[in-house]
Design a protein around this motif. Structure first.
Motif, mmCIF file in Angstrom:
data_model
loop_
_atom_site.group_PDB
_atom_site.id
_atom_site.type_symbol
_atom_site.label_atom_id
_atom_site.label_comp_id
_atom_site.label_asym_id
_atom_site.label_seq_id
_atom_site.Cartn_x
_atom_site.Cartn_y
_atom_site.Cartn_z
ATOM 1 N N ARG A 81 0.785 -1.368 0.143
ATOM 2 C CA ARG A 81 0.065 0.061 -0.040
ATOM 3 C C ARG A 81 0.879 1.501 0.088
ATOM 4 O O ARG A 81 0.564 2.223 -0.719
ATOM 5 C CB ARG A 81 -0.860 -0.003 1.278
ATOM 6 N N GLU A 85 -7.944 2.979 -3.054
ATOM 7 C CA GLU A 85 -9.174 3.015 -2.626
ATOM 8 C C GLU A 85 -9.744 1.387 -2.647
ATOM 9 O O GLU A 85 -10.136 0.847 -1.255
ATOM 10 C CB GLU A 85 -10.217 3.730 -3.329
ATOM 11 N N ASP A 142 -7.791 -0.494 0.227
ATOM 12 C CA ASP A 142 -8.232 0.023 1.901
ATOM 13 C C ASP A 142 -9.530 -0.707 1.927
ATOM 14 O O ASP A 142 -9.673 -0.983 3.114
ATOM 15 C CB ASP A 142 -8.371 1.333 1.708
ATOM 16 N N GLU A 156 -10.250 -3.382 4.915
ATOM 17 C CA GLU A 156 -11.090 -3.338 6.100
ATOM 18 C C GLU A 156 -12.011 -4.498 6.117
ATOM 19 O O GLU A 156 -12.421 -5.010 7.266
ATOM 20 C CB GLU A 156 -11.879 -1.763 5.562
#
Length: 60
Positions: free
Chosen positions: A17, A41, A44, A48
């Motif tokens: 990342r 995006e 991420d 999550e």
């Protein structure tokens, strides 16, 4: 795939990342900036979702 192997692969992806963040900071990306931003995006979101699915595991 066992849980340990999955955790190892997620950790490897999470470490990459930072590369995307550094790439996004380069001024000469042009239209690739959109692709890098989108990849960041999505990465991420993936991390999550992984944390939500396996809350006891920690990822960088």
């Amino acid at each position: 795939m066992d849980k340990a192997a999955l955790q190892e692969k997620v950790d490897r992806v999470a470490k990459k990342r930072e590369f995307l963040v550094q790439l996004l900071e380069k001024p000469n990306l042009g239209t690739l900036r959109l692709d890098v931003s989108q990849a960041l995006e999505e990465l991420d979101e993936l991390l999550e979702e992984y944390k939500a699915t396996f809350p006891q595991d920690t990822t960088n």
